[in-house]
Design a protein around this motif. Structure first.
Motif, short mmCIF file in Angstrom:
data_model
loop_
_atom_site.label_atom_id
_atom_site.label_comp_id
_atom_site.label_asym_id
_atom_site.label_seq_id
_atom_site.Cartn_x
_atom_site.Cartn_y
_atom_site.Cartn_z
N GLY A 173 0.83 -1.21 0.00
CA GLY A 173 0.00 0.00 0.00
C GLY A 173 0.86 1.25 0.00
N PHE A 174 1.93 1.24 0.81
CA PHE A 174 2.84 2.38 0.89
C PHE A 174 3.46 2.68 -0.48
CE2 PHE A 174 7.05 4.13 1.36
CZ PHE A 174 6.93 5.12 2.31
N VAL A 175 3.97 1.63 -1.13
CA VAL A 175 4.62 1.82 -2.43
C VAL A 175 3.59 2.23 -3.49
CG1 VAL A 175 5.87 0.63 -4.29
CG2 VAL A 175 6.57 0.31 -1.92
N THR A 176 2.40 1.64 -3.42
CA THR A 176 1.35 2.01 -4.38
C THR A 176 1.03 3.50 -4.27
OG1 THR A 176 0.43 -0.21 -4.20
CG2 THR A 176 -0.99 1.47 -5.17
N THR A 177 0.89 3.98 -3.02
CA THR A 177 0.63 5.41 -2.82
C THR A 177 1.78 6.25 -3.36
OG1 THR A 177 -0.69 4.93 -0.86
CG2 THR A 177 0.13 7.17 -1.07
N ALA A 178 3.01 5.82 -3.05
CA ALA A 178 4.18 6.57 -3.52
C ALA A 178 4.22 6.63 -5.05
CB ALA A 178 5.46 5.94 -2.97
N MET A 179 3.85 5.51 -5.69
CA MET A 179 3.84 5.49 -7.16
C MET A 179 2.80 6.46 -7.73
SD MET A 179 6.02 4.05 -8.94
CE MET A 179 5.09 4.34 -10.44
N LYS A 180 1.66 6.53 -7.03
CA LYS A 180 0.62 7.49 -7.48
C LYS A 180 1.14 8.92 -7.35
CE LYS A 180 -3.47 4.76 -6.26
NZ LYS A 180 -4.56 4.63 -5.28
N GLU A 181 1.88 9.18 -6.28
CA GLU A 181 2.43 10.53 -6.11
C GLU A 181 3.42 10.82 -7.24
OE1 GLU A 181 0.95 12.19 -4.03
OE2 GLU A 181 0.56 11.13 -2.15
N LEU A 182 4.26 9.82 -7.56
CA LEU A 182 5.30 10.02 -8.59
C LEU A 182 4.68 10.21 -9.98
CD1 LEU A 182 8.36 10.05 -9.23
CD2 LEU A 182 8.21 7.59 -9.61
N SER A 183 3.65 9.41 -10.26
CA SER A 183 3.06 9.46 -11.61
C SER A 183 1.99 10.54 -11.73
CB SER A 183 2.46 8.09 -11.96
OG SER A 183 1.44 7.77 -11.03
N GLY A 184 1.71 11.23 -10.64
CA GLY A 184 0.73 12.33 -10.70
C GLY A 184 -0.70 11.85 -10.74
N THR A 185 -0.97 10.64 -10.27
CA THR A 185 -2.35 10.13 -10.29
C THR A 185 -2.97 10.10 -8.89
OG1 THR A 185 -1.52 7.87 -10.11
CG2 THR A 185 -1.96 8.69 -12.33
N SER A 186 -2.25 10.56 -7.88
CA SER A 186 -2.82 10.55 -6.51
C SER A 186 -3.85 11.66 -6.38
CB SER A 186 -1.71 10.77 -5.49
OG SER A 186 -1.22 12.08 -5.60
N VAL A 187 -4.64 11.58 -5.31
CA VAL A 187 -5.66 12.61 -5.06
C VAL A 187 -4.98 13.97 -4.90
CG1 VAL A 187 -7.39 13.42 -3.40
CG2 VAL A 187 -7.27 10.99 -4.01
N ILE A 188 -3.90 14.01 -4.13
CA ILE A 188 -3.24 15.29 -3.86
C ILE A 188 -2.57 15.84 -5.12
CG2 ILE A 188 -1.29 16.33 -2.61
CD1 ILE A 188 -4.03 15.98 -1.10
N LYS A 227 8.22 10.41 -21.72
CA LYS A 227 7.51 9.26 -22.28
C LYS A 227 8.03 7.97 -21.66
CE LYS A 227 6.02 7.48 -26.75
NZ LYS A 227 6.26 7.49 -28.20
N GLN A 228 9.38 7.88 -21.54
CA GLN A 228 9.99 6.69 -20.95
C GLN A 228 9.58 6.55 -19.47
OE1 GLN A 228 12.43 4.08 -22.24
NE2 GLN A 228 11.26 3.44 -20.45
N GLN A 229 9.62 7.69 -18.76
CA GLN A 229 9.22 7.66 -17.34
C GLN A 229 7.79 7.14 -17.20
OE1 GLN A 229 9.75 11.68 -15.97
NE2 GLN A 229 11.92 11.40 -15.44
N SER A 230 6.92 7.65 -18.07
CA SER A 230 5.52 7.27 -18.02
C SER A 230 5.36 5.78 -18.30
CB SER A 230 4.74 8.10 -19.03
OG SER A 230 3.38 7.81 -18.95
N SER A 231 6.13 5.26 -19.25
CA SER A 231 6.07 3.84 -19.59
C SER A 231 6.51 2.97 -18.41
CB SER A 231 6.96 3.59 -20.82
OG SER A 231 7.11 2.21 -21.03
N TRP A 232 7.63 3.37 -17.75
CA TRP A 232 8.09 2.63 -16.58
C TRP A 232 7.03 2.65 -15.47
CZ3 TRP A 232 13.48 5.46 -16.55
CH2 TRP A 232 14.34 4.84 -17.45
#
Lengths: 549, 68
Positions: free
Chosen positions: A285-300, A366-371
Motif C-alpha cells: 500500500g505504501f509503495v502504491t501510494t508513492a507510485m501514485k504521487e510520482l506518476s501524478g495520479t494521486s488525489v493530492i 515518455k519513458q518515465q511514463s512507460s516505466w
C-alpha cells in the motif's frame, strides 16, 4: 468637561451594580430550566482552567504522563458538559422567546458564542496530536478547501491550529460570552409571554426597540430605557436571590461531576499513525501510494487549490469556485515532495539510490511514463515484507530500486522526519505527511472506527466515547441526496449549514417566524405557575383582561 | 471505554451507543427541567409582592421596593 466623570456616570446608569450582581429576581425564574446558563458558564470556567494546565505543559504532556492524561480527561468531560448544557440553554431560550422586549443582542451574542465554542472545540480536536486529530484534519480540510477557507486556515498545520485553540478562539469565546452575560444582567431575564397575543404585542411595542406603529400601539408615555429593570418587572412578584452563591454551587457541582467522569471513564486517545507504521504494516500500500504521487495520479497530485493547479478536487457553488479564487497558497509538487526529494537526500550517502535516481530523472517523460505504467500494473500482483516489495519482472526501469529505497526510508522512520523539513529547525506543520497518509492509510483506519463521512463520522469518537453529537445536522446532509452524490458535496453542505446557521442567529429578526415559540406553547409549561397566578388574579379582578401582567 | 465501539444501524442512520445516550439524556434532562419545579414551600416562603408602579407616581419609592 471631565471625560472620566462622563464615562463613569454613563456606565453607572447603563449597568448599575444592583443589576450586575442582583440579590433579587422575579419569582418566575424558579425553574430548573434556568440552570443551564450557569452550568454552561461553570463548565467554561473549568474548561479554561484545565486548558491552561494542558497548555502549560505542552501538547505532548497528556500522552506520556498519568497526571497529564487525567487533566486531559477533565478537559474532555468539561467540553462535553459545556456543549450539553449550552444546547439545553439554547433550547430553553428558544422556547421562551428570549429575544423579546429588546433582547435581540442577547440572543445573537449567545448564538455567536455557541458558534465560537464549536470552532474552539474543532481546533481542540485538531490539537490532540493523536489519530483523531490526524483524521479530522485530513477529512475536514476538504470542507474548508471547498469554500476557499483552507487556503488560509490550514487544518494540517498543528502550530496554526494550536495557536487558534489555546489563544485566539478562547479569547473570542470569552468576549462573546462576556457580552452575552452582560446583556442578560443589564437588560434582565425576559418576562413570560403575556397571556394574550394583544398584550404581548403591546409589551413588545413598549420594550422591543423596533419601529413603532404610531397609530396602533404608541404608548402614552416615553419608551423606558432598555436597562430599566424596575419598570420592566413592575407588578411581578420578586424573590431573594444570591447570584454568586448560585454560581459557586454550580461550579462545585460541575467540578465534582467531571472529576467522577474523568476518574471512571478517562478520555479517548488512539495513538497517531506514522509513515513508519504504514510502511511496515502495509508495504505494498505504501509503495502504491508513492507510485501514485510520482506518476501524478494521486488525489493530492490532482487536487487543485490550495495545493496545486489541478482540478481533481475543485468544488463549485453554482458557477463560482471560491476554492480557485483563493488560489494556491500551500504549494505541493507531489512527485518531488514524496519521492524525488527524499531519494535525493538518501542518494547523498547511497550510490545505488543515486544511480537509480539519475537513470529516472535523465529519461524522457515518455519513458518515465512507460516505466510508471509497467510498475503500477506489476504492483497489483506484488507481495511485500518489512523493507522490500516483490513485483513480477517487467520493463519498469529503475523504479523497483527507487521504491525499495523509499520503502526503506519509510519503514526506518526517516521519511516521517524528511517530510517535515521546511528549511528551519523547528517543525509544527504536518501538511505533507498527513496528505500522504490521507491517500489510503488514514481512511482505512478511520473506517474501523466508523469515522468516515458516509458513517456519520463527524459525530463520532474513537472507542466508546461520545463524540460531537451537536454536529448531527452537519453530517446528516452527507447521507442524503443530492449531497451524497454530488462532486460539490462539501461546498453544498457548508453553504446549506451557513444559511441555516445565519437564520438561527438572526431568528429574532425574522418576521412571523420569530413568533413560533409562542405558538409551540412550551413556555406555558416553563412558566405554568406564573400563568396560574395571572389567572387567579384576573378571576378575582373580574372578567376584564386588565393591564398586562 | 477504549475498546471496540458499539454502533446502532437504523436504515441510513448509523449512531454510536455513546452518542445515542447523550442525545437521549439531552431530551430527558430538558423534559425534566421543564416539568419539575423547585420545592413549592421554598418558593412560597421567599417571594414577596412588589407594588405595581401604575398605582403610584413615585418612581423612587417603587425602585426602593424592588432594590431593598
Amino acid at each position: 468637561m471631565n471625560i472620566t466623570i462622563g464615562i463613569r456616570e454613563r456606565v453607572r446608569r447603563w449597568m448599575p451594580l444592583e443589576d450586575l450582581l442582583p440579590d433579587k429576581l422575579p419569582a418566575f425564574v424558579r425553574s430548573p430550566a434556568y440552570f443551564f446558563g450557569v452550568i454552561s458558564l461553570s463548565s467554561l470556567v473549568l474548561l479554561i482552567l484545565t486548558g491552561m494546565l494542558l497548555a502549560a505543559f505542552g501538547p505532548q504532556w497528556w500522552h506520556d504522563n498519568a497526571a497529564g492524561h487525567f487533566v486531559n480527561s477533565l478537559h474532555f468531560w468539561c467540553a462535553e458538559l459545556f456543549f450539553f448544557s449550552m444546547t439545553l440553554h439554547l433550547w430553553v431560550s428558544f422556547f421562551k422567546g428570549a429575544w423579546r422586549h429588546g433582547r435581540r443582542l442577547t440572543w445573537v451574542s449567545g448564538m455567536l458564542a455557541f458558534l465560537a465554542a464549536i470552532s474552539t472545540a474543532f481546533t481542540g480536536y485538531l490539537s490532540m496530536t493523536n489519530f483523531s486529530a490526524q483524521w479530522i484534519a485530513a477529512q475536514g480540510k476538504d470542507a474548508l478547501n471547498s469554500v476557499g477557507i483552507g487556503a488560509f486556515f490550514n487544518l494540517l498545520n498543528l502550530g496554526q491550529m494550536y495557536g487558534f485553540h489555546i489563544v485566539l478562539l478562547p479569547l473570542l469565546l470569552i468576549l462573546l460570552v462576556g457580552i452575552h452575560v452582560l446583556q442578560v444582567r443589564i437588560r434582565g431575564i425576559v418576562r413570560p409571554y403575556a397571556p394574550t397575543v394583544e398584550e404581548e404585542r403591546a409589551r413588545e411595542a413598549l420594550w422591543g426597540g423596533g419601529r413603532r406603529n404610531k397609530q396602533e400601539t404608541a404608548p402614552p408615555t416615553p419608551r423606558p430605557r432598555a436597562s430599566d429593570q424596575v419598570s420592566y418587572y413592575r407588578g411581578l412578584r420578586i424573590m431573594p436571590y444570591d447570584l454568586i452563591r448560585e454560581g459557586l454551587i454550580a461550579l462545585v457541582a460541575v467540578f465534582v461531576l467531571v472529576v467522577v467522569f474523568a476518574g471512571f471513564l478517562s478520555s479517548p486517545d488512539e495513538p497517531p499513525l506514522t509513515l513508519q507504521q504504514y510502511a511496515q504494516q502495509n508495504p505494498v500500500g505504501f509503495v502504491t501510494t508513492a507510485m501514485k504521487e510520482l506518476s501524478g495520479t494521486s488525489v493530492i497530485a490532482q487536487y487543485g487549490p490550495p495545493y496545486n493547479q489541478g482540478t481533481g478536487s475543485v468544488q463549485t457553488i453554482g458557477p463560482i469556485s471560491l476554492q480557485q479564487v483563493a488560489g494556491v497558497t500551500i504549494p505541493i509538487d507531489a512527485a518531488h515532495v514524496y519521492v524525488l526529494d527524499p531519494l535525493t537526500i538518501a542518494a547523498q550517502t547511497d550510490p545505488q539510490v543515486a544511480a537509480a535516481l539519475k537513470t529516472f530523472t535523465q529519461a524522457g517523460a515518455k519513458q518515465q511514463s512507460s516505466w510508471e505504467d509497467a510498475y503500477t500494473q506489476a504492483l497489483g500482483k506484488a507481495t511485500g515484507s518489512n523493507d522490500h516489495v516483490v513485483v513480477p519482472q517487467g520493463d519498469d526501469g529503475p523504479l523497483p530500486a527507487m521504491m525499495d529505497h523509499l520503502l526503506a526510508l519509510g519503514s526506518s522512520g526517516a521519511l516521517d522526519g524528511l517530510l517535515l523539513r521546511s528549511g528551519g529547525f523547528y517543525q509544527n506543520d504536518f501538511t505533507k505527511p498527513l496528505l500522504f497518509l490521507a491517500e489510503d492509510a488514514l481512511p482505512a483506519k478511520a473506517a474501523q472506527f466508523n469515522l468516515l463521512g458516509s458513517q456519520w463520522g463527524v459525530m463520532n469518537e474513537t472507542g466508546n466515547y461520545p463524540g460531537q453529537a451537536w454536529l448531527w445536522l452537519y453530517t446528516f446532509w452527507y447521507q442524503v441526496p443530492p449531497y451524497n452524490t454530488s462532486t460539490n458535496a462539501d461546498a453544498l453542505v457548508l453553504v446549506t449549514m451557513g444559511i441555516l446557521t445565519t437564520l438561527l442567529v438572526l431568528f429574532p429578526f425574522l418576521p412571523y417566524l420569530k413568533r413560533l415559540p409562542y405558538y409551540l406553547g412550551v413556555h406555558r409549561l416553563i412558566w405554568r405557575e406564573y400563568y396560574r397566578d395571572v389567572r387567579a388574579e384576573r378571576k378575582v379582578e373580574g372578567a376584564s383582561p386588565g393591564p398586562a401582567t | 471505554m477504549n475498546g471496540p465501539a458499539q454502533y446502532l444501524h437504523f436504515g441510513f442512520i448509523l449512531i454510536s451507543l455513546a452518542n445515542l445516550i447523550v442525545i437521549a439524556l439531552l431530551i430527558v434532562v430538558f423534559v425534566l427541567a421543564v416539568a419539575l419545579r423547585l420545592p413549592e414551600k421554598q418558593r412560597l416562603s421567599t417571594i414577596e409582592a412588589v407594588p405595581n408602579l401604575e398605582d403610584t407616581d413615585d418612581e423612587e419609592m417603587a425602585e426602593e421596593a424592588v432594590r431593598s
